[in-house]
Motif scaffolding. Structure first.
Motif, PDB file in Angstrom:
ATOM      1  N   CYS A 174      38.654  43.661  41.398  1.00  0.00           N
ATOM      2  CA  CYS A 174      38.167  44.786  40.584  1.00  0.00           C
ATOM      3  C   CYS A 174      39.318  45.492  39.884  1.00  0.00           C
ATOM      4  O   CYS A 174      39.228  45.837  38.694  1.00  0.00           O
ATOM      5  N   ARG A 196      33.685  36.545  44.712  1.00  0.00           N
ATOM      6  CA  ARG A 196      32.682  37.580  44.936  1.00  0.00           C
ATOM      7  C   ARG A 196      31.809  37.672  43.687  1.00  0.00           C
ATOM      8  O   ARG A 196      32.294  37.437  42.572  1.00  0.00           O
ATOM      9  N   GLY A 250      35.758  36.076  40.280  1.00  0.00           N
ATOM     10  CA  GLY A 250      34.497  36.817  40.224  1.00  0.00           C
ATOM     11  C   GLY A 250      33.411  36.073  39.468  1.00  0.00           C
ATOM     12  O   GLY A 250      33.667  35.510  38.406  1.00  0.00           O
ATOM     13  N   GLN A 264      29.248  36.286  48.379  1.00  0.00           N
ATOM     14  CA  GLN A 264      30.642  35.849  48.295  1.00  0.00           C
ATOM     15  C   GLN A 264      30.789  34.466  48.904  1.00  0.00           C
ATOM     16  O   GLN A 264      29.950  34.014  49.676  1.00  0.00           O
ATOM     17  N   ALA A 300      30.117  45.458  42.957  1.00  0.00           N
ATOM     18  CA  ALA A 300      30.026  44.267  43.817  1.00  0.00           C
ATOM     19  C   ALA A 300      28.581  43.978  44.202  1.00  0.00           C
ATOM     20  O   ALA A 300      27.813  44.890  44.531  1.00  0.00           O
ATOM     21  N   THR A 310      38.066  41.548  47.048  1.00  0.00           N
ATOM     22  CA  THR A 310      37.154  42.293  46.165  1.00  0.00           C
ATOM     23  C   THR A 310      37.895  43.429  45.462  1.00  0.00           C
ATOM     24  O   THR A 310      37.827  43.591  44.238  1.00  0.00           O
ATOM     25  N   THR A 349      41.722  35.307  43.809  1.00  0.00           N
ATOM     26  CA  THR A 349      40.420  35.965  43.896  1.00  0.00           C
ATOM     27  C   THR A 349      39.706  35.783  42.559  1.00  0.00           C
ATOM     28  O   THR A 349      40.311  35.941  41.497  1.00  0.00           O
TER      29      THR A 349
END
Ligand code: SF4
Length: 366
Positions: A285, A319, A243, A302, A298, A281, A241
Protein backbone atom coordinates in the motif's frame (compact mmCIF):
# COMPACT_ATOMS: atom_id res chain seq x y z
CA UNK A 1 33.39 -55.47 -30.39
CA UNK A 2 34.26 -54.92 -26.76
CA UNK A 3 37.94 -55.55 -27.39
CA UNK A 4 38.46 -52.28 -29.34
CA UNK A 5 41.00 -50.14 -27.53
CA UNK A 6 39.14 -47.38 -25.71
CA UNK A 7 39.41 -44.05 -27.52
CA UNK A 8 40.85 -45.67 -30.65
CA UNK A 9 39.22 -44.96 -34.00
CA UNK A 10 37.64 -48.39 -34.07
CA UNK A 11 36.23 -47.80 -30.56
CA UNK A 12 34.75 -44.46 -31.66
CA UNK A 13 33.35 -46.00 -34.84
CA UNK A 14 31.69 -48.78 -32.85
CA UNK A 15 30.16 -46.32 -30.36
CA UNK A 16 28.76 -44.25 -33.22
CA UNK A 17 27.44 -47.28 -35.07
CA UNK A 18 25.58 -48.53 -32.01
CA UNK A 19 24.27 -45.09 -31.12
CA UNK A 20 22.85 -44.63 -34.61
CA UNK A 21 21.34 -48.13 -34.59
CA UNK A 22 19.75 -47.46 -31.21
CA UNK A 23 18.35 -44.14 -32.45
CA UNK A 24 16.96 -45.78 -35.60
CA UNK A 25 15.00 -48.22 -33.43
CA UNK A 26 14.05 -45.91 -30.54
CA UNK A 27 13.70 -42.34 -31.81
CA UNK A 28 10.53 -40.76 -30.48
CA UNK A 29 7.99 -39.36 -32.93
CA UNK A 30 8.28 -35.63 -32.46
CA UNK A 31 6.56 -32.99 -34.56
CA UNK A 32 9.82 -31.31 -35.59
CA UNK A 33 11.13 -34.63 -36.87
CA UNK A 34 8.51 -34.89 -39.61
CA UNK A 35 9.98 -32.57 -42.25
CA UNK A 36 13.21 -31.15 -40.81
CA UNK A 37 12.53 -27.76 -42.34
CA UNK A 38 15.15 -25.23 -41.15
CA UNK A 39 12.40 -23.05 -39.65
CA UNK A 40 10.92 -25.89 -37.60
CA UNK A 41 14.34 -27.13 -36.50
CA UNK A 42 15.31 -23.64 -35.40
CA UNK A 43 12.09 -23.02 -33.44
CA UNK A 44 12.28 -26.45 -31.78
CA UNK A 45 15.91 -25.97 -30.77
CA UNK A 46 15.12 -22.59 -29.20
CA UNK A 47 12.11 -24.03 -27.35
CA UNK A 48 14.17 -26.97 -26.11
CA UNK A 49 16.70 -24.68 -24.45
CA UNK A 50 16.02 -24.94 -20.70
CA UNK A 51 12.74 -26.80 -21.30
CA UNK A 52 11.95 -30.50 -21.25
CA UNK A 53 11.16 -32.24 -24.49
CA UNK A 54 7.67 -33.44 -23.57
CA UNK A 55 6.65 -29.99 -22.40
CA UNK A 56 7.80 -28.46 -25.66
CA UNK A 57 5.70 -30.71 -27.94
CA UNK A 58 2.34 -28.98 -27.36
CA UNK A 59 3.87 -25.52 -27.43
CA UNK A 60 5.64 -26.32 -30.67
CA UNK A 61 2.44 -27.53 -32.37
CA UNK A 62 0.52 -24.47 -31.22
CA UNK A 63 3.31 -22.13 -32.24
CA UNK A 64 3.50 -23.71 -35.70
CA UNK A 65 -0.23 -23.47 -36.28
CA UNK A 66 -0.09 -19.82 -35.22
CA UNK A 67 3.14 -18.98 -37.13
CA UNK A 68 3.55 -21.67 -39.81
CA UNK A 69 6.37 -19.91 -41.67
CA UNK A 70 9.31 -17.70 -40.91
CA UNK A 71 7.52 -14.94 -42.81
CA UNK A 72 4.42 -15.20 -40.64
CA UNK A 73 6.56 -15.01 -37.51
CA UNK A 74 8.46 -11.98 -38.80
CA UNK A 75 5.24 -10.18 -39.69
CA UNK A 76 3.53 -10.90 -36.35
CA UNK A 77 3.37 -8.45 -33.45
CA UNK A 78 5.78 -9.19 -30.64
CA UNK A 79 2.85 -9.35 -28.24
CA UNK A 80 1.23 -12.17 -30.24
CA UNK A 81 4.53 -14.09 -30.20
CA UNK A 82 4.88 -13.62 -26.45
CA UNK A 83 1.32 -14.81 -26.01
CA UNK A 84 2.04 -18.02 -27.94
CA UNK A 85 5.10 -18.46 -25.72
CA UNK A 86 3.29 -17.89 -22.46
CA UNK A 87 4.07 -20.57 -19.89
CA UNK A 88 7.33 -21.70 -21.51
CA UNK A 89 9.31 -19.14 -19.53
CA UNK A 90 12.61 -17.49 -20.47
CA UNK A 91 10.77 -15.02 -22.68
CA UNK A 92 13.96 -13.60 -24.07
CA UNK A 93 13.97 -16.68 -26.31
CA UNK A 94 10.66 -15.64 -27.89
CA UNK A 95 11.85 -12.08 -28.37
CA UNK A 96 15.02 -13.27 -30.05
CA UNK A 97 13.06 -15.62 -32.31
CA UNK A 98 10.93 -12.71 -33.44
CA UNK A 99 13.90 -10.40 -33.87
CA UNK A 100 15.84 -13.02 -35.81
CA UNK A 101 12.86 -13.81 -38.06
CA UNK A 102 12.67 -10.12 -38.99
CA UNK A 103 16.41 -9.96 -39.57
CA UNK A 104 16.34 -13.07 -41.75
CA UNK A 105 13.49 -11.68 -43.80
CA UNK A 106 15.20 -8.32 -44.23
CA UNK A 107 18.77 -9.47 -44.85
CA UNK A 108 18.86 -13.17 -45.73
CA UNK A 109 15.93 -13.52 -48.12
CA UNK A 110 13.86 -15.22 -45.40
CA UNK A 111 16.26 -18.18 -45.14
CA UNK A 112 18.40 -19.42 -42.26
CA UNK A 113 22.10 -19.54 -43.10
CA UNK A 114 23.42 -23.09 -43.36
CA UNK A 115 26.73 -22.83 -41.56
CA UNK A 116 27.39 -22.74 -37.85
CA UNK A 117 29.44 -19.56 -37.82
CA UNK A 118 26.75 -17.47 -39.47
CA UNK A 119 24.01 -19.03 -37.39
CA UNK A 120 25.92 -18.21 -34.23
CA UNK A 121 25.82 -14.50 -35.05
CA UNK A 122 22.01 -14.39 -35.01
CA UNK A 123 20.19 -13.19 -31.86
CA UNK A 124 19.45 -16.00 -29.41
CA UNK A 125 21.53 -18.66 -31.21
CA UNK A 126 24.58 -19.66 -29.20
CA UNK A 127 27.41 -22.00 -30.14
CA UNK A 128 25.61 -25.19 -29.15
CA UNK A 129 22.31 -24.26 -30.85
CA UNK A 130 24.10 -23.17 -34.02
CA UNK A 131 25.88 -26.55 -34.17
CA UNK A 132 22.63 -28.42 -33.62
CA UNK A 133 20.69 -26.43 -36.26
CA UNK A 134 23.49 -26.75 -38.83
CA UNK A 135 23.61 -30.52 -38.30
CA UNK A 136 19.89 -31.27 -37.96
CA UNK A 137 18.51 -28.87 -40.57
CA UNK A 138 21.36 -28.87 -43.07
CA UNK A 139 23.35 -32.08 -42.41
CA UNK A 140 26.48 -30.02 -41.81
CA UNK A 141 29.31 -31.89 -40.01
CA UNK A 142 28.82 -30.00 -36.74
CA UNK A 143 27.96 -30.94 -33.17
CA UNK A 144 25.52 -29.31 -30.76
CA UNK A 145 25.81 -30.94 -27.37
CA UNK A 146 22.91 -30.25 -25.04
CA UNK A 147 22.74 -31.33 -21.37
CA UNK A 148 21.63 -34.84 -22.35
CA UNK A 149 24.40 -35.34 -24.86
CA UNK A 150 26.90 -33.90 -22.43
CA UNK A 151 25.98 -36.53 -19.86
CA UNK A 152 26.47 -39.35 -22.35
CA UNK A 153 29.83 -38.06 -23.54
CA UNK A 154 31.15 -37.37 -20.04
CA UNK A 155 30.35 -40.97 -19.09
CA UNK A 156 31.44 -42.71 -22.28
CA UNK A 157 34.82 -40.96 -22.10
CA UNK A 158 34.88 -40.93 -18.28
CA UNK A 159 35.63 -37.21 -18.33
CA UNK A 160 36.86 -36.03 -14.94
CA UNK A 161 36.97 -32.33 -15.89
CA UNK A 162 34.32 -29.95 -14.60
CA UNK A 163 32.07 -29.79 -17.66
CA UNK A 164 31.05 -26.22 -16.83
CA UNK A 165 34.63 -25.01 -17.02
CA UNK A 166 35.97 -23.79 -20.35
CA UNK A 167 38.47 -26.66 -20.55
CA UNK A 168 35.67 -29.13 -19.74
CA UNK A 169 33.51 -27.67 -22.51
CA UNK A 170 36.38 -27.97 -24.97
CA UNK A 171 36.85 -31.64 -23.96
CA UNK A 172 33.17 -32.44 -24.47
CA UNK A 173 33.12 -30.85 -27.90
CA UNK A 174 36.26 -32.77 -28.82
CA UNK A 175 34.64 -36.04 -27.71
CA UNK A 176 31.53 -35.29 -29.75
CA UNK A 177 33.68 -34.54 -32.81
CA UNK A 178 35.59 -37.79 -32.32
CA UNK A 179 32.29 -39.68 -32.61
CA UNK A 180 30.72 -37.59 -35.38
CA UNK A 181 30.37 -39.77 -38.49
CA UNK A 182 31.25 -38.45 -41.93
CA UNK A 183 27.60 -38.62 -42.88
CA UNK A 184 24.35 -38.54 -40.91
CA UNK A 185 25.22 -35.58 -38.70
CA UNK A 186 21.48 -35.01 -38.24
CA UNK A 187 20.88 -38.48 -36.83
CA UNK A 188 24.06 -38.48 -34.79
CA UNK A 189 23.28 -35.23 -32.98
CA UNK A 190 19.76 -36.30 -32.22
CA UNK A 191 20.89 -39.79 -31.21
CA UNK A 192 23.23 -38.35 -28.60
CA UNK A 193 20.52 -36.15 -27.11
CA UNK A 194 17.87 -38.88 -27.22
CA UNK A 195 20.19 -41.44 -25.66
CA UNK A 196 20.97 -39.04 -22.83
CA UNK A 197 17.26 -38.46 -22.32
CA UNK A 198 16.13 -42.09 -22.37
CA UNK A 199 19.03 -44.35 -21.35
CA UNK A 200 21.98 -42.46 -19.94
CA UNK A 201 19.92 -39.98 -17.97
CA UNK A 202 20.05 -38.72 -14.41
CA UNK A 203 18.60 -42.13 -13.70
CA UNK A 204 21.05 -44.54 -15.30
CA UNK A 205 19.85 -47.57 -17.24
CA UNK A 206 23.27 -49.21 -17.63
CA UNK A 207 21.79 -52.71 -17.56
CA UNK A 208 19.84 -51.95 -20.76
CA UNK A 209 22.55 -49.89 -22.38
CA UNK A 210 23.85 -51.03 -25.75
CA UNK A 211 27.09 -49.14 -25.10
CA UNK A 212 27.79 -50.72 -21.75
CA UNK A 213 30.86 -52.71 -22.78
CA UNK A 214 32.33 -49.63 -24.47
CA UNK A 215 31.62 -47.15 -21.69
CA UNK A 216 34.69 -46.04 -19.76
CA UNK A 217 32.82 -44.69 -16.76
CA UNK A 218 30.99 -48.00 -16.47
CA UNK A 219 34.30 -49.86 -16.68
CA UNK A 220 35.76 -47.63 -13.95
CA UNK A 221 32.64 -47.63 -11.79
CA UNK A 222 32.45 -43.84 -11.99
CA UNK A 223 29.23 -43.44 -14.00
CA UNK A 224 27.30 -41.91 -11.10
CA UNK A 225 30.07 -39.35 -10.59
CA UNK A 226 29.92 -38.15 -14.20
CA UNK A 227 29.53 -35.50 -15.41
CA UNK A 228 31.58 -33.56 -12.89
CA UNK A 229 29.88 -30.24 -12.25
CA UNK A 230 30.74 -27.46 -9.90
CA UNK A 231 28.14 -27.47 -7.20
CA UNK A 232 25.66 -24.81 -8.21
CA UNK A 233 25.55 -22.03 -5.67
CA UNK A 234 22.46 -21.92 -3.51
CA UNK A 235 19.82 -19.65 -4.91
CA UNK A 236 19.53 -16.37 -3.09
CA UNK A 237 16.18 -15.46 -1.61
CA UNK A 238 14.35 -12.26 -2.53
CA UNK A 239 10.98 -11.11 -1.25
CA UNK A 240 8.32 -9.19 -3.09
CA UNK A 241 4.77 -8.03 -2.57
CA UNK A 242 2.16 -7.81 -5.33
CA UNK A 243 -1.44 -6.67 -5.53
CA UNK A 244 -4.53 -7.93 -7.35
CA UNK A 245 -6.25 -4.55 -7.64
CA UNK A 246 -9.92 -4.39 -8.64
CA UNK A 247 -12.07 -1.29 -9.17
CA UNK A 248 -15.81 -0.63 -8.97
CA UNK A 249 -16.20 -1.31 -12.72
CA UNK A 250 -14.92 -4.87 -12.18
CA UNK A 251 -11.61 -4.15 -13.86
CA UNK A 252 -8.17 -5.43 -12.89
CA UNK A 253 -5.05 -3.31 -12.81
CA UNK A 254 -1.97 -4.65 -14.57
CA UNK A 255 1.24 -3.00 -15.57
CA UNK A 256 3.52 -3.60 -18.51
CA UNK A 257 7.14 -4.28 -17.67
CA UNK A 258 9.85 -2.12 -19.24
CA UNK A 259 11.58 -3.26 -22.43
CA UNK A 260 14.63 -4.40 -20.50
CA UNK A 261 15.05 -6.64 -17.47
CA UNK A 262 13.03 -9.47 -15.98
CA UNK A 263 9.83 -10.25 -17.96
CA UNK A 264 10.48 -7.40 -20.35
CA UNK A 265 7.28 -6.23 -22.12
CA UNK A 266 5.05 -8.76 -20.34
CA UNK A 267 2.00 -7.80 -18.30
CA UNK A 268 2.18 -8.40 -14.56
CA UNK A 269 0.43 -7.52 -11.36
CA UNK A 270 1.88 -4.41 -9.74
CA UNK A 271 4.77 -5.72 -7.63
CA UNK A 272 7.40 -4.26 -5.35
CA UNK A 273 10.48 -5.72 -3.79
CA UNK A 274 10.48 -5.72 0.01
CA UNK A 275 12.60 -6.85 2.94
CA UNK A 276 11.95 -10.22 4.54
CA UNK A 277 10.71 -8.55 7.71
CA UNK A 278 8.28 -6.15 5.94
CA UNK A 279 4.54 -6.60 6.30
CA UNK A 280 3.52 -7.34 2.66
CA UNK A 281 0.14 -5.55 2.75
CA UNK A 282 1.41 -2.40 4.45
CA UNK A 283 4.51 -2.34 2.27
CA UNK A 284 2.48 -2.73 -0.95
CA UNK A 285 0.00 0.00 0.00
CA UNK A 286 2.68 2.49 0.91
CA UNK A 287 4.82 1.86 -2.20
CA UNK A 288 1.75 1.96 -4.47
CA UNK A 289 0.64 5.24 -2.83
CA UNK A 290 4.13 6.67 -3.31
CA UNK A 291 4.02 5.81 -7.01
CA UNK A 292 0.43 6.83 -7.77
CA UNK A 293 -0.82 8.94 -4.86
CA UNK A 294 -3.79 6.55 -4.50
CA UNK A 295 -5.18 4.75 -1.49
CA UNK A 296 -5.95 1.03 -1.57
CA UNK A 297 -8.46 -0.92 0.50
CA UNK A 298 -7.42 -4.48 1.39
CA UNK A 299 -9.83 -7.28 0.45
CA UNK A 300 -10.08 -10.58 2.23
CA UNK A 301 -7.92 -12.61 -0.15
CA UNK A 302 -4.23 -13.34 -0.18
CA UNK A 303 -1.83 -15.96 -1.47
CA UNK A 304 1.85 -16.74 -1.60
CA UNK A 305 4.08 -18.55 -4.04
CA UNK A 306 7.73 -19.06 -4.77
CA UNK A 307 9.38 -19.03 -8.15
CA UNK A 308 12.95 -18.96 -9.32
CA UNK A 309 14.59 -16.63 -11.76
CA UNK A 310 18.25 -17.10 -12.73
CA UNK A 311 20.04 -17.24 -9.37
CA UNK A 312 17.11 -15.87 -7.38
CA UNK A 313 14.41 -17.67 -5.46
CA UNK A 314 11.58 -15.19 -5.18
CA UNK A 315 9.03 -15.37 -2.39
CA UNK A 316 5.98 -13.54 -3.69
CA UNK A 317 3.23 -12.43 -1.27
CA UNK A 318 0.03 -11.29 -2.93
CA UNK A 319 -3.00 -9.46 -1.55
CA UNK A 320 -6.25 -8.38 -3.23
CA UNK A 321 -7.23 -4.70 -2.98
CA UNK A 322 -10.07 -2.43 -4.00
CA UNK A 323 -9.28 0.87 -5.67
CA UNK A 324 -11.81 3.56 -6.50
CA UNK A 325 -12.12 3.81 -10.30
CA UNK A 326 -9.68 6.32 -11.73
CA UNK A 327 -7.55 7.07 -14.74
CA UNK A 328 -3.99 5.83 -14.41
CA UNK A 329 -1.05 6.49 -16.68
CA UNK A 330 1.54 4.03 -17.99
CA UNK A 331 2.67 1.47 -17.07
CA UNK A 332 -0.74 0.82 -15.44
CA UNK A 333 -3.72 -0.28 -17.51
CA UNK A 334 -7.17 -1.52 -16.44
CA UNK A 335 -8.41 -4.77 -17.98
CA UNK A 336 -11.76 -6.54 -18.09
CA UNK A 337 -11.81 -10.24 -17.26
CA UNK A 338 -12.36 -11.14 -20.93
CA UNK A 339 -9.08 -9.41 -21.89
CA UNK A 340 -6.87 -11.55 -19.67
CA UNK A 341 -6.50 -14.57 -21.96
CA UNK A 342 -5.06 -12.39 -24.73
CA UNK A 343 -2.28 -10.89 -22.62
CA UNK A 344 1.18 -12.40 -22.21
CA UNK A 345 1.76 -12.89 -18.47
CA UNK A 346 4.68 -14.66 -16.80
CA UNK A 347 3.71 -18.02 -15.26
CA UNK A 348 3.88 -17.01 -11.57
CA UNK A 349 1.53 -14.07 -12.11
CA UNK A 350 -0.81 -16.15 -14.27
CA UNK A 351 -0.94 -18.70 -11.44
CA UNK A 352 -1.77 -16.01 -8.90
CA UNK A 353 -4.56 -14.69 -11.13
CA UNK A 354 -5.97 -18.18 -11.68
CA UNK A 355 -6.10 -18.64 -7.90
CA UNK A 356 -7.81 -15.31 -7.47
CA UNK A 357 -10.34 -15.85 -10.27
CA UNK A 358 -11.47 -19.13 -8.77
CA UNK A 359 -11.72 -17.72 -5.24
CA UNK A 360 -14.97 -16.42 -3.73
CA UNK A 361 -13.60 -12.88 -3.57
CA UNK A 362 -12.49 -13.12 -7.19
CA UNK A 363 -15.89 -14.33 -8.35
CA UNK A 364 -17.78 -11.58 -6.56
CA UNK A 365 -15.53 -8.63 -7.36
CA UNK A 366 -14.18 -9.32 -10.87
S1 SF4 B 1 26.82 -47.87 -19.53
FE1 SF4 B 1 25.63 -46.53 -18.22
S2 SF4 B 1 26.89 -44.70 -17.98
FE2 SF4 B 1 27.70 -45.83 -19.75
S3 SF4 B 1 26.68 -44.96 -21.51
FE3 SF4 B 1 25.48 -46.70 -20.88
S4 SF4 B 1 23.91 -45.85 -19.50
FE4 SF4 B 1 25.53 -44.33 -19.72
Amino acid sequence: MPSATPLSRSWSAEVTKRLLAWFGANARDLPWRLHYTPYEVWVSEIMLQQTQMLRVVDYFKRFMSRFPTLQSLAQADLEAVLCAWEGLGYYQRAKNLHKTARLLLAEYGGQLPTDQEKLEKLPGIGHYTAGAIAAIAFEQPTVGVDANGLRVLARLFDCCEDVRSSSGKICIERYARALLPEQRARDFNQALMEFGALICGRKLLCADCPLQDLCLAHAHGTESQRPVQMSSSLRQLRYSTAGVIIDGKRRLLLCQRPKQGIWANLWTLPEFEMAKSDDPTRCFCSLFARQTGLKLYALDWQTQLQHSYTKWQIVLQVRAFFLVSCVLSKPFVWFARSDLAKLPLPSPHRTVLDRFLTSQVGKTTY
